[in-house]
Write a protein that holds these residues in place. Structure first.
Motif, PDB file in Angstrom:
ATOM      1  N   ASN A 190      25.971 111.094  76.139  1.00 58.66           N
ATOM      2  CA  ASN A 190      26.164 111.089  77.585  1.00 58.66           C
ATOM      3  C   ASN A 190      24.861 111.338  78.333  1.00 58.66           C
ATOM      4  N   SER A 196      22.144 110.235  87.250  1.00 62.31           N
ATOM      5  CA  SER A 196      23.424 109.639  87.623  1.00 62.31           C
ATOM      6  C   SER A 196      23.689 108.356  86.826  1.00 62.31           C
ATOM      7  N   LEU A 197      24.953 108.046  86.672  1.00 60.62           N
ATOM      8  CA  LEU A 197      25.363 106.779  86.075  1.00 60.62           C
ATOM      9  C   LEU A 197      25.152 105.657  87.082  1.00 60.62           C
ATOM     10  N   THR A 201      31.825 107.395  88.239  1.00 62.44           N
ATOM     11  CA  THR A 201      32.293 108.070  87.027  1.00 62.44           C
ATOM     12  C   THR A 201      33.681 107.571  86.657  1.00 62.44           C
ATOM     13  N   ASP A 205      37.685 107.814  79.007  1.00 60.76           N
ATOM     14  CA  ASP A 205      36.849 107.185  77.991  1.00 60.76           C
ATOM     15  C   ASP A 205      37.740 106.774  76.823  1.00 60.76           C
ATOM     16  N   ARG A 270      36.230 103.641  80.939  1.00 58.99           N
ATOM     17  CA  ARG A 270      35.100 103.110  80.170  1.00 58.99           C
ATOM     18  C   ARG A 270      35.593 102.881  78.742  1.00 58.99           C
TER      19      ARG A 270
END
Length: 636
Positions: A190, A196-197, A201, A205, A270
């Motif tokens: 991670n 940040s992604l 978010t 998962d 995701r």
């Protein structure tokens, strides 16, 4: 007792009390200083880099992913010989902590990962980490070129740092065709919270492991290959170790356990998909849902929607999938074989279920269509070319991924690695790279370097394919430290191949049909090529990759197709820093295993489990504490 004696005893008691108090206070002062020093030491060593610990027992379990029933009747308990023979005909699956697939590793960038592995198989074992770059630490790579195998009933500890990496990966056993029997699991790295992604978010998962599957044991499969025969068509495709949902009453027998994923309407998940199979490229799709590609093997991609994506052996992707359909029924998740005669390979299809929490019924009807290459032979290659790096996204560090201008770096070494159909060498059917079929040495290459064992390997892998007869050798590529290597993977076989390199992410700059030539460089993508660790090479085609050789060690470059890998289609890239320094490679681990020419150095297996550095400090601290208490007690 008289007054004098009582007074003397009182004086002695007071003296002892004072003495004990002084010793006690001295001990406390010493203890406090010792604690401060230990705290400072551990803080300076491990601050910001926490340890994540796992303990694995790798063993066999009996299972029937495709519905082959296996039972042990009372008859066999009364006749041990028959029971023994029967057990050895069962479908053995390799499990970790009795689970198949194994537990997924969930860590964060820069974590130190400690995995204690107990080998309960009846043969040697090594675990390798597909895509984890193991900076400066090929000692933990888990392949024969760097590690001696873990013998049965032995325990060994892997310890490495997931330095400056993010993304979706997996682990698996690297020896003896064992991945065909399982032993694999997901590995997630991670982002740190401060980075940040490049997308919102996700709400959850999901890990999906797809792969072709044979009902024969892995030992039978490798014997088939050693006898010079092909494996033939797989018996099916498993999804997370389970067989297909019964979408077709003719092709799928009743009673097979299938995988189902529950999701909530309106949420975005995701979904990380790994092809952990043997040799079959699979097309992945979810009925009526778009797959927004977001990341591949540690690189954030330009976000593009796909209705399906070809995932080749050893490759990993993560998609963002929004649950935007109505819940009148469940939906199919499909992984079907590619580039095959579909009428013959219909049974080689994995089917799982996407179950909305408010679903009103089971999935029904035909599966969503797979790509049709009849009118477009380049469909899959063009799809692969469309996958690009997201240059504006941060990876494991704050700087954008696109800040590394790989297209402007001068190439220092060029290797053309050509594979061809299987050949006979010294009476054995073998696979080759550039005319060389690799032979694993008895003493691992990295150990041989460490202890200056001569004659283990040759540093003479050719830059271009050999023109003479193919040969079996332990031939290694001499990588130039801080060089920039161009590798052309030329597939002159008739089957799809994929290749993987340990220790590195490389840039996939080009692919096309035909023979690669110098003029092919004019077609390279020098701006936003995807960086990854496993790439496909189409039959009768080439793929070009660029590698920045900045990771010291001995690194495996191999065919990810297990049959070709087992038959010798691999080599190693040896990268050595010519300067004498301890900063570019970690020292040899204390628990390293010895074999081959160094087997006499191996100490007997300890009965207690191996400990990490922090565990060793804790034991030392406790021991010293007990000694100090004993000294005080004896003195007083």
């Amino acid at each position: 007792m008289g007054t004098l004696e009582k007074g003397r005893d009182a004086d002695i008691s007071a003296c002892v009390y004072i003495l004990k108090s002084d010793i006690y206070m001295a001990f406390l002062r010493f203890f406090s200083l010792f604690l401060i020093h230990i705290t400072l030491f551990t803080s300076s060593c491990f601050a910001g880099d926490p340890f994540v610990n796992y303990t694995w027992e790798v063993s066999y379990i009996t299972a029937s992913p495709l519905g082959v029933q296996q039972q042990v009747g009372l008859f066999f308990f009364f006749f041990p010989l028959f029971f023994y023979l029967f057990v050895h005909l069962l479908m053995w699956v390799i499990a970790i902590n009795r689970a198949f697939p194994g537990p997924f590793v969930n860590v964060t960038t820069n974590n130190n990962v400690v995995i204690e592995v107990l080998n309960k198989l009846d043969e040697d074992l090594l675990m390798t980490w597909a895509g984890i770059q193991l900076r400066r630490n090929s000692w933990q790579d888990g392949v024969l070129g760097t590690n001696c195998p873990i013998p049965p009933n032995w325990q060994s500890t892997y310890q490495f740092q997931v330095k400056d990496q993010i993304g979706s990966f997996f682990y698996f056993p690297s020896l003896n065709f064992q991945r065909a029997a399982g032993g694999y699991g997901g590995f997630i790295i991670n982002n740190r919270p401060v980075i940040s992604l490049p997308f919102a978010t996700p709400d959850g998962d999901i890990i999906i492991m797809i792969g072709d599957w044979y009902t024969r044991n892995h030992s039978d499969l490798r014997k088939t290959l050693s006898d010079g025969k092909d494996l033939g068509m797989p018996d099916g495709v498993v999804i997370n170790g389970k067989g297909p949902y019964r979408y077709n009453n003719t092709l799928v027998p009743d009673g097979i356990e299938y995988e189902s994923f529950e999701v909530h309407p309106g949420k975005t998940y995701r979904i990380r998909v790994h092809n952990v199979g043997i040799s079959t490229s699979l097309n992945f799709r979810i009925q009526n849902h778009n797959l927004l590609l977001a990341e591949s093997e540690g690189t954030y991609t330009m976000q593009q929607n796909y209705t399906s994506l070809d995932i080749h052996v050893g490759q990993s992707y993560s998609f963002l999938v929004t649950m935007d359909q109505n819940a009148s029924t469940d939906y199919y998740i499909v992984a079907s074989a590619r580039f095959v005669n579909e009428s013959l390979w219909k049974r080689v299809t994995g089917v799982a279920i996407l179950h909305y929490s408010n679903s009103k019924g089971k999935a029904t009807g035909p599966l969503p269509d797979s790509p049709n290459d009849f009118y477009d032979k380049t469909f899959s290659m063009n799809q692969a070319r469309s996958i690009r790096s997201n240059g504006s996204a941060s990876g494991a560090r704050p700087n954008p991924q696109g800040s590394f201008k790989y297209g402007l770096i001068n190439v220092t070494d060029v290797y053309v690695l050509k594979n061809e159909p299987l050949v006979m060498i010294d009476g054995k059917r073998r696979a080759t790279l550039s005319g060389i079929s690799f032979v694993n040495p008895e003493t691992p290459i990295r150990l041989a370097d460490q202890f200056k064992v001569k004659g283990v390997y040759k540093l003479d892998f050719p830059n271009e394919p050999l023109t003479g007869s193919p040969r079996m050798e332990t031939s290694v590529i001499n990588g130039t430290y801080k060089g920039f290597m161009e590798v052309i993977l030329q597939n002159n076989d008739t089957t799809m191949q994929s290749y993987h390199m340990d220790g590195y992410a490389f840039f996939v700059v080009g692919m096309d049909y035909g023979e690669w030539t110098n003029s092919s460089r004019g077609t390279y993508n020098k701006w936003d090529a995807i960086a990854r660790c496993t790439v496909q090479v189409f039959p009768g085609a080439w793929t070009a990759i660029l590698i920045s050789m900045d990771n010291v060690g001995v690194w495996n470059l191999r065919a990810e197709n297990l049959d070709r890998w087992y038959l010798g289609q691999e080599t190693y890239v040896r990268v050595v820093n010519p300067e004498i320094t301890n900063k570019t490679e970690l020292p040899i681990p204390e628990n390293v295993l010895y074999c081959g020419a160094l087997k006499t150095m191996q100490k007997p297996q300890k009965t207690s489990s191996a400990t990490s550095i922090t565990g060793g400090i804790s034991k030392m601290f406790f021991t010293l504490l007990m000694v100090l208490f004993a000294a005080v007690s004896n003195f007083c």
